[in-house]
Design an enzyme around this catalytic site. Structure first.
Site, PDB file in Angstrom:
ATOM      1  N   GLY A 123      -7.876  20.842 -12.408  1.00 44.46           N
ATOM      2  CA  GLY A 123      -8.304  20.054 -11.246  1.00 44.46           C
ATOM      3  C   GLY A 123      -7.125  19.538 -10.453  1.00 44.46           C
ATOM      4  N   GLN A 162      -7.851  14.738  -5.602  1.00 48.77           N
ATOM      5  CA  GLN A 162      -7.214  13.521  -5.100  1.00 48.77           C
ATOM      6  C   GLN A 162      -6.136  13.015  -6.066  1.00 48.77           C
ATOM      7  OE1 GLN A 162      -9.770  10.054  -5.157  1.00 48.77           O
ATOM      8  NE2 GLN A 162      -8.469   8.896  -3.773  1.00 48.77           N
ATOM      9  N   ASP A 165      -7.098  25.457 -11.120  1.00 48.06           N
ATOM     10  CA  ASP A 165      -8.109  24.899 -10.219  1.00 48.06           C
ATOM     11  C   ASP A 165      -8.909  26.053  -9.623  1.00 48.06           C
ATOM     12  OD1 ASP A 165      -8.106  21.856  -8.577  1.00 48.06           O
ATOM     13  OD2 ASP A 165      -9.382  23.484  -7.832  1.00 48.06           O
ATOM     14  N   ILE A 166     -10.156  25.770  -9.320  1.00 44.09           N
ATOM     15  CA  ILE A 166     -10.989  26.812  -8.692  1.00 44.09           C
ATOM     16  C   ILE A 166     -10.564  27.044  -7.245  1.00 44.09           C
ATOM     17  CG2 ILE A 166     -12.862  25.358  -7.785  1.00 44.09           C
ATOM     18  CD1 ILE A 166     -14.765  27.516  -9.202  1.00 44.09           C
ATOM     19  N   TYR A 226     -23.068  12.664 -13.354  1.00 43.57           N
ATOM     20  CA  TYR A 226     -21.616  12.467 -13.526  1.00 43.57           C
ATOM     21  C   TYR A 226     -21.350  11.542 -14.708  1.00 43.57           C
ATOM     22  CZ  TYR A 226     -16.893  10.820 -12.159  1.00 43.57           C
ATOM     23  OH  TYR A 226     -15.557  10.490 -12.122  1.00 43.57           O
ATOM     24  N   LYS A 245     -19.657  12.459 -18.447  1.00 40.31           N
ATOM     25  CA  LYS A 245     -18.377  11.848 -18.845  1.00 40.31           C
ATOM     26  C   LYS A 245     -18.507  11.121 -20.178  1.00 40.31           C
ATOM     27  CE  LYS A 245     -15.390  12.910 -15.561  1.00 40.31           C
ATOM     28  NZ  LYS A 245     -14.015  13.402 -15.752  1.00 40.31           N
TER      29      LYS A 245
HETATM   30  N1  LIG Z   1     -10.992   9.588  -7.636  1.00 42.89           N
HETATM   31  C1  LIG Z   1     -11.560   8.569  -8.277  1.00 42.89           C
HETATM   32  O1  LIG Z   1     -11.793   7.490  -7.689  1.00 42.89           O
HETATM   33  C2  LIG Z   1     -11.901   8.703  -9.730  1.00 42.89           C
HETATM   34  C3  LIG Z   1     -12.490   7.618 -10.376  1.00 42.89           C
HETATM   35  C4  LIG Z   1     -12.838   7.740 -11.719  1.00 42.89           C
HETATM   36  C5  LIG Z   1     -12.542   8.912 -12.414  1.00 42.89           C
HETATM   37  N2  LIG Z   1     -11.973   9.973 -11.767  1.00 42.89           N
HETATM   38  C6  LIG Z   1     -11.717  11.204 -12.548  1.00 42.89           C
HETATM   39  O2  LIG Z   1     -10.400  11.655 -12.305  1.00 42.89           O
HETATM   40  C7  LIG Z   1     -10.372  13.087 -12.299  1.00 42.89           C
HETATM   41  C8  LIG Z   1      -9.757  13.576 -11.004  1.00 42.89           C
HETATM   42  O3  LIG Z   1     -10.548  13.077  -9.932  1.00 42.89           O
HETATM   43  P1  LIG Z   1     -10.263  13.456  -8.404  1.00 42.89           P
HETATM   44  O4  LIG Z   1     -10.605  12.277  -7.594  1.00 42.89           O
HETATM   45  O5  LIG Z   1      -8.913  14.084  -8.288  1.00 42.89           O
HETATM   46  O6  LIG Z   1     -11.407  14.553  -8.194  1.00 42.89           O
HETATM   47  P2  LIG Z   1     -11.498  15.623  -6.996  1.00 42.89           P
HETATM   48  O7  LIG Z   1     -12.953  15.888  -6.765  1.00 42.89           O
HETATM   49  O8  LIG Z   1     -10.659  15.194  -5.842  1.00 42.89           O
HETATM   50  O9  LIG Z   1     -10.813  16.906  -7.656  1.00 42.89           O
HETATM   51  C9  LIG Z   1     -11.443  17.663  -8.654  1.00 42.89           C
HETATM   52  C10 LIG Z   1     -10.748  19.001  -8.710  1.00 42.89           C
HETATM   53  O10 LIG Z   1     -11.448  19.802  -9.689  1.00 42.89           O
HETATM   54  C11 LIG Z   1     -11.520  21.121  -9.169  1.00 42.89           C
HETATM   55  N3  LIG Z   1     -12.658  21.834  -9.750  1.00 42.89           N
HETATM   56  C12 LIG Z   1     -13.973  21.642  -9.495  1.00 42.89           C
HETATM   57  N4  LIG Z   1     -14.712  22.555 -10.138  1.00 42.89           N
HETATM   58  C13 LIG Z   1     -13.848  23.345 -10.819  1.00 42.89           C
HETATM   59  C14 LIG Z   1     -14.009  24.483 -11.662  1.00 42.89           C
HETATM   60  N5  LIG Z   1     -15.227  25.001 -11.915  1.00 42.89           N
HETATM   61  N6  LIG Z   1     -12.924  25.047 -12.203  1.00 42.89           N
HETATM   62  C15 LIG Z   1     -11.678  24.549 -11.927  1.00 42.89           C
HETATM   63  N7  LIG Z   1     -11.457  23.486 -11.112  1.00 42.89           N
HETATM   64  C16 LIG Z   1     -12.539  22.898 -10.576  1.00 42.89           C
HETATM   65  C17 LIG Z   1     -11.701  20.946  -7.667  1.00 42.89           C
HETATM   66  O11 LIG Z   1     -11.362  22.125  -6.956  1.00 42.89           O
HETATM   67  C18 LIG Z   1     -10.775  19.766  -7.394  1.00 42.89           C
HETATM   68  O12 LIG Z   1      -9.473  20.195  -7.037  1.00 42.89           O
HETATM   69  C19 LIG Z   1     -11.808  13.568 -12.486  1.00 42.89           C
HETATM   70  O13 LIG Z   1     -12.004  13.944 -13.815  1.00 42.89           O
HETATM   71  C20 LIG Z   1     -12.635  12.340 -12.150  1.00 42.89           C
HETATM   72  O14 LIG Z   1     -13.848  12.326 -12.849  1.00 42.89           O
HETATM   73  C21 LIG Z   1     -11.636   9.885 -10.441  1.00 42.89           C
END
Ligand SMILES: NC(=O)c1ccc[n+]([C@@H]2O[C@H](COP(=O)([O-])OP(=O)(O)OC[C@H]3O[C@@H](n4cnc5c(N)ncnc54)[C@H](O)[C@@H]3O)[C@@H](O)[C@H]2O)c1
Length: 320
Positions: free
Chosen positions: A7, A11, A31-32, A138, A142
């Protein structure tokens, strides 16, 4: 240290990659999505689908990471729109990562959980071990991911550890999440001089500024296993009300007009989240301490948002 970041295009991953390179790690990204233009050259980018075990096995076999930072996921709002895909990515994806770690001898898996694991009926201050009864796809995936990782540690000795992130704030243009009102006050405050939040002024949830979140990942990943008393830790930073965020923006953008008009749907989601997290275990076990309070975050964030708006000429919303 060799680190595989799943991933990596998201973000959090986007901001973490340069920090890993900066401390001398050898980094592969999975990443996908295709390799983004901003990805540093030193990162080996592998485009693949986390739900496909052979693709995960291939990258782990070839790269032989010491640690996998497993970030790939479908998050809250999208998870409700495409629940079966969210199940596949969050559940099968996590199992594939853990299985690859078991087969190819990866020492540590770092997992990014979320405050969405909690559910309704929470106490005012929410500790690590309150009952987890999420109502979103979600959140429930988790919770299961947290438990599956602990089972792999207990059964196969893989070191599984991670954090529950609060809502994360960084310099971006918000893309439609429930906690977006916070960043929108800064972004639209600068862009148009006004913003009407879709929540009540006294709404309150835990937030964290991205630099603190990234530091938490690195510090917990590097902590000696012997110091840890659990697999997954709450980490807390700030829990301002929407009005307090507005005041921080008003004091920095003279004349800005920030108002509140609650949207019942998003207000209901927000009201089901914790107001304040208890992160005493993280503080005791590995010395977690946030650096950015609301004032310090606002001072750091505003110039970055200003630069972002300038570079995108007011820009279309992009996923945050
Ligand atoms: N951003 C937040 O506020 C927040 C809060 C709590 C937890 N998180 C956790 O932190 C982690 C990162 O969050 P983020 O905000 O960067 O998420 P995001 O949605 O910005 O990024 C997720 C990434 O996963 C990739 N992805 C999706 N499906 C895929 C697949 N089948 N195979 C490979 N890659 C795939 C997407 O292309 C993307 O780049 C996540 O596990 C999320 O649950 C984030």
């Amino acid at each position: 240290m060799k680190i595989l970041l799943t991933g990596a295009g998201g973000q959090v991953g986007t901001d973490l990659l340069p920090l890993l390179l900066g401390r001398g790690d050898e980094v592969a990204a999975f990443d996908i999505a295709p390799r983004p233009a901003h990805c540093p050259d030193a990162v080996q980018w592998v485009q693949g689908d986390i739900t496909q075990a052979p693709e995960v096995n291939d990258v782990v076999r070839a790269f032989q990471p010491d640690r996998i930072f497993h970030f790939a996921a479908i998050l809250s709002a999208k998870g409700e729109q495409i629940p079966h895909r969210a199940w596949a990515v969050n559940m099968d994806g996590t199992r594939n990562v853990l299985e690859a770690a078991r087969q190819f001898g990866v020492a540590q898996i770092f997992y990014t959980s979320t405050i969405a694991v909690f559910g309704d009926g929470l106490p005012d201050v929410v500790g690590d071990d309150v009952p987890l009864q999420p109502t979103t796809m979600y959140g429930l995936t988790k919770v299961a991911g947290e438990l599956l990782g602990a089972w792999y540690q207990q059964t196969y000795g893989i070191d599984f550890r991670g954090v529950r992130f609060p809502g994360l704030i960084n310099a971006g243009i918000p893309g439609g999440g429930t906690s977006d009102y916070a960043l929108f006050m800064y972004v639209d405050g600068l862009r148009t001089g006004a913003y009407e939040s879709f929540v009540e002024a006294d709404s309150k949830i835990p937030f964290m500024y991205m630099p603190d979140a990234l530091r938490a990942v690195l510090e917990l990943s590097d902590a000696p296993r012997s110091a840890l008393t659990r697999n997954i830790y709450n980490i807390a930073a700030i829990s301002p009300t929407a009005e307090e965020i507005a005041d921080a923006v008003r004091s920095r953008i003279p004349g800005v007009n920030l108002t509140f008009k609650s949207d019942p749907v998003r207000q209901a989601i927000l009201d089901s989240w914790p107001e304040v997290l208890d992160d005493a275990n993280a503080r005791a076990d590995w010395g977690w301490a946030h650096e950015f309070d609301l004032e310090k975050m606002s001072d750091d964030l505003l110039p970055k948002v200003k630069a972002l708006i300038g570079s995108s000429e007011g820009g279309e919303p992009v996923p945050a």
